[in-house]
Design an enzyme around this catalytic site. Structure first.
Site: not given
Length: 896
Positions: A284, A286, A328, A623, A692, A717, A720-721
């Protein structure tokens, strides 16, 4: 339900049908009508509470997956750190989403602000002021200059009545109103001259009208119903939802395989359940929702610096996917102010540029002076305290024209004071004033060319009055026709001198407005913004289809489209032609349309639906109130910040602070850049997460101890990432960003080639991580296949720290691979993103702190590494990086 065609009914018929009286209005005992019809107000929409709106932020599949991960980590694994980290992410996203969406719930509130709080009503023969919400069908209302029309009403009488309907119809010019019955039931709203509508503004004159619709039955009410629908999901939201579902399916399948395989290999059910959960945590991403949110927020800040205020974060990415811009005309492509551009004097056509007259031939100064005198004195516009002109846009344009050529209205009025007038009337189509002159009086007339010309017997040419010949008259008519076909609004100006002031208006009408001297024509237009033509060309180069959608007449719209280069071999479709088509028929032909003129609010929604049926990503700019339903229905709604109504702003996703069409181009560019960068870091994160998963999966399948603990995976996750991913989110744009075609509809971030790349790179990273883990086990003297994953020893913790550190280092270096697909990791180009270098250095420094600070060692189950362990880490990283780099550059086409 279709509205009754009140404009086609005679006044007597309406009076009888509504059981009222033109003179005395409704009797006082008609209160039952209010109970039957309801108040003349837009009903309160059932709004979600603040709590409900906040909780709705969690209604996304990937969020549900994260909630499940938090529960498992907290309740089963007893990993409080994991649980708190995931909860922090969820709260961050919820707060940001809640803040963005809370204001979007104010659209109907803004719409109700347009309704008039008070109305002048005749009831029981007595004029009185009532709250506008108490009006009912059959009420006789009185309106005059400065009023906001309190309900939809059929005019009974009108005296020089001008109504500004731009907020409803999109047409810049004020509409001249009359009580004359109209026979065509399908005529557009902008041409229903015998009707006035709720929320429009009376510019001048006065009128008496019978109310025919209140509340939701009004045209404004119908618009309110159109904008009550929920917002469309953006491509990014759809894509992330799809990614979340895909991850969940993979996680469940792989975890099940691992669990069953582990049981077959003799591991205990408890251990295998914990191992399977660890695998799920590894799979996952995260940090993905938080990083997407922050990256979009940074793009919002960048857009704000270019005057594009983004109200919904996901709209940034959607702009980058836009294939169609429905815009428009008034105030968006044009300057929203009438400007004199051409004059016809003494038989010659001339132009006005930078305060100078240029044309086919030199024109007599006397002729121009006379033209300016008429335009300035036969004019009710005037300056207010700060010097700003106020009045009808056409008349203010005439004064500005005179100012540019050195003629001041105030000075002329001192020299030639007005002593009489015949006001403009929509039936007469002209206005006349009588001004004192040195030797008598001046009769000054301006109005529709065909009307004024019919009352002229003479013509001013080079300062001399001469007979208006049939040939000259024909030439003037032909010139007027040509100018009209070019989208100009034309006024004819005429004059004569008389010895005595007329004693009555009827005398002036019968005698004074005869035998006039034709002084010339003045042609006006609402000119395009100077930068629009370049902006249109840029959007076309970028592969987008720009369509002008306007309430203006066909000729006016076509003329503007030609001037800005919008037609491009496409054609103009009118609202009447559009009304005869269903959505499917329109979708079949709309790619060949550049301009849609004289459209109604329902038409604009149909236009958006037609493009969507073709699979386009549609942006709608607007508008006026009439734009709000389509702006809300579009994939991305863009409102004008200066002249836009509150309704449209609240219904929109993006607001242009400078009302500049070129700002849309900058916003699209930023949207494309954002998507490019989103794609980079999403693929980067998924390839890291794949490594991982593979690491834990392969280790368990071959009987190795668990190489990574759940808390270590989560830390990677989130931090570091995360930092490198954020740095990838601010990558500078590629040189061909606005020369590309929009990305193909249905092309997801995880296309098959990209998914293969993610899996392949994740596998290569896994080889490095597992290699380091096995090497550390050997260095530490720990048996490889002894089931050591069950009993946590010091040597195993050291080996896990080596694997953890290798994973961090290899993923940090891997982020450099996603800067560019065409450049090798060992080139200077890779190191140009200083934010990424800082993120890598900072993340690695954090990793060192985690493995060398004692209290963090116990928290994350790490051990300090010696020289031998660092050599293992280095030996594992280099081969993996070289393999990915060589594979990437050989197979790349220069873009991820």
């Amino acid at each position: 339900m279709a509205q009754p065609a009140w404009h086609t009914k005679a006044v007597d018929e309406i009076i009888a049908e509504l059981r009222t009286d033109i003179t005395s209005g409704l009797p006082e005992d008609e209160a039952w009508r209010l109970e039957a019809c309801g108040p003349n107000a837009l009903p309160e929409k059932a709004r979600p509470t603040a709590l409900a709106l906040f909780l709705s932020q969690f209604n996304d599949f990937i969020i549900w997956v994260l909630v499940a991960a938090a529960l498992v980590s907290g309740l089963l694994l007893r990993e409080l750190t994991d649980t708190l980290a995931i909860v922090a992410i969820l709260l961050l996203n919820a707060v940001l989403g809640f803040t963005q969406e809370y204001r979007a719930e104010q659209a109907l509130d803004a719409l109700k602000k347009l309704t008039a709080p008070q109305a002048r009503v005749v009831r029981g023969g007595v004029e009185e002021r009532l709250p506008a919400r108490d009006l009912v069908p059959g009420d006789i209302i009185l309106i005059e200059g400065g009023d906001i029309v309190p309900a939809d009403a059929r005019l009974v009488s009108a005296g020089a009545l001008l109504v500004g309907e731009a907020a409803l119809t999109g047409e810049s010019e004020t509409a001249a109103k009359t009580a004359t019955t109209i026979s065509d039931p399908n005529i557009p709203i902008g041409d229903r001259d015998n009707m006035v509508y709720l929320g429009t503004i009376v510019s001048a004159g006065h009128g008496r009208a019978v109310v025919v619709a209140t509340g939701l039955a009004t045209e404004m009410g119908r618009i309110a119903e159109l904008i009550q629908g929920g917002a469309e999901r953006t491509p990014l939201q759809t894509e992330l939802n799809s990614v979340g579902r895909g991850i969940a399916v993979i996680v469940i399948a792989v975890a099940a395989i691992v669990f069953v395989t582990g049981l077959l290999r003799g591991f205990s059910p408890v251990f295998m359940f914990l191992a399977s959960v660890s695998l799920a945590v590894a799979a996952i991403p995260e940090g993905l929702p938080a990083i997407v949110t922050v990256t979009l927020a940074l793009s919002v800040q960048a857009m704000a610096q270019h005057n594009a205020i983004v109200r919904r974060l996901s709209a940034v990415e959607t702009l980058g996917a836009t294939t169609v811009i429905c815009t428009d005309k008034t105030g968006t492509l044009t300057q929203n102010r009438m400007t004199v551009e051409r004059i016809y004097v003494g038989g010659h056509m001339s132009s006005l540029a930078d305060g100078h007259i240029t044309g086919e031939a030199a024109t007599s100064a006397d002729d121009i002076t006379k033209l300016l005198t008429i335009a300035t004195l036969c004019n009710d516009a005037h300056r207010i305290g700060d010097g700003k002109l106020t009045g009808d846009p056409t008349e203010t344009a005439l004064i500005s024209f005179a100012d540019a050529l050195g003629q001041r209205k105030e000075l002329l009025e001192i020299e030639h004071p007005r002593v009489g007038e015949i006001p403009f009337d929509s039936e007469r189509k002209r206005m006349t004033t009588i001004n004192r002159d040195t030797n008598g009086f001046l009769v000054l007339t301006k109005g529709a060319p065909e009307v004024v010309l019919s009352r002229c017997e003479y013509q001013l040419v080079n300062g001399h009055v001469q007979q208006l010949s049939a040939k000259a008259r024909s030439h003037i008519i032909e010139t007027t026709s040509t100018l009209s076909s070019e989208g100009y609004r034309n006024l004819a100006l005429a004059y004569k001198t008389i010895d005595a002031k007329p004693r009555a208006a009827i005398e002036a009408t019968d005698k004074v407005e005869r035998d006039l001297v034709f002084a010339g024509l003045i042609s006006m237009a609402d000119p395009p913004r100077p930068e629009v033509a370049t902006a249109i060309k840029t959007t076309q180069t970028a592969g987008m289809h720009v369509v002008m959608v306007t309430g203006d007449h066909k000729l006016t719209a076509r003329a503007i489209a030609e001037r800005i280069g919008l037609l491009d071999n496409k054609y103009v479709l009118t609202g009447a032609e559009l009304g005869a088509m269903d959505v499917s028929a329109l979708a079949a032909t709309i790619e060949n349309i550049a301009v849609l003129s004289r459209v109604n609010p329902e038409d604009k929604v149909k236009i958006v639906q037609a493009f969507k049926q073709r699979g386009d990503i549609v942006a709608m700019t607007g508008d006026g109130v009439n734009d709000a339903p389509a702006v809300k229905k579009a994939d991305v709604g863009i409102a004008m910040g200066k002249v836009g109504t509150d309704v449209t702003k609240e219904a929109s996703d993006v607001i242009l602070a400078d009302d500049n069409f070129a700002t849309i181009v900058a916003a699209v560019r930023q949207g494309r850049l954002t998507y490019d960068n989103l794609k980079k870091f999403i693929l980067f994160l998924l390839s890291c997460n794949a490594s991982e998963v593979f690491t834990v999966f392969i280790a368990l399948m071959i009987g190795l101890p668990v190489p990574l603990l759940p808390v270590q995976i989560l830390l990677t996750n989130l931090i570091t990432d995360g930092f490198p991913a954020l740095a990838l989110g601010v990558e500078p744009p590629a040189g061909d960003l606005m020369r590309r075609q929009p990305r193909r509809i249905g092309e997801g971030i995880l296309s098959r080639p990209r998914l293969v790349r993610v899996i392949w790179q994740g596998f290569v990273l896994t080889i490095g991580i597992l290699g380091a883990f096995v090497g550390a086990l050997i260095v530490e003297g720990t048996p490889l296949f002894s089931g050591g994953g069950i009993v946590q020893t010091s040597s195993l913790s050291t080996a896990q720290t080596v694997a953890f550190t290798t994973m961090v280092a290899i993923q940090l270096l891997h982020s450099l691979n996603y800067r560019t697909a065409a450049t090798t990791l060992f080139s200077r180009e890779v190191f140009l993103n200083r934010y990424l270098l800082i993120a890598i250095a900072g993340s690695f420094a954090l990793q060192l702190v985690i493995i060398y600070v004692p209290f963090l060692q116990s928290l994350f189950n790490t051990r300090p590494l010696g020289v031998n362990e660092w050599l293992v880490v280095l030996a594992a990283i280099l081969p993996a990086m070289i393999i990915i780099d060589v594979t990437k550059t050989r197979n790349s086409v220069g873009r991820f």
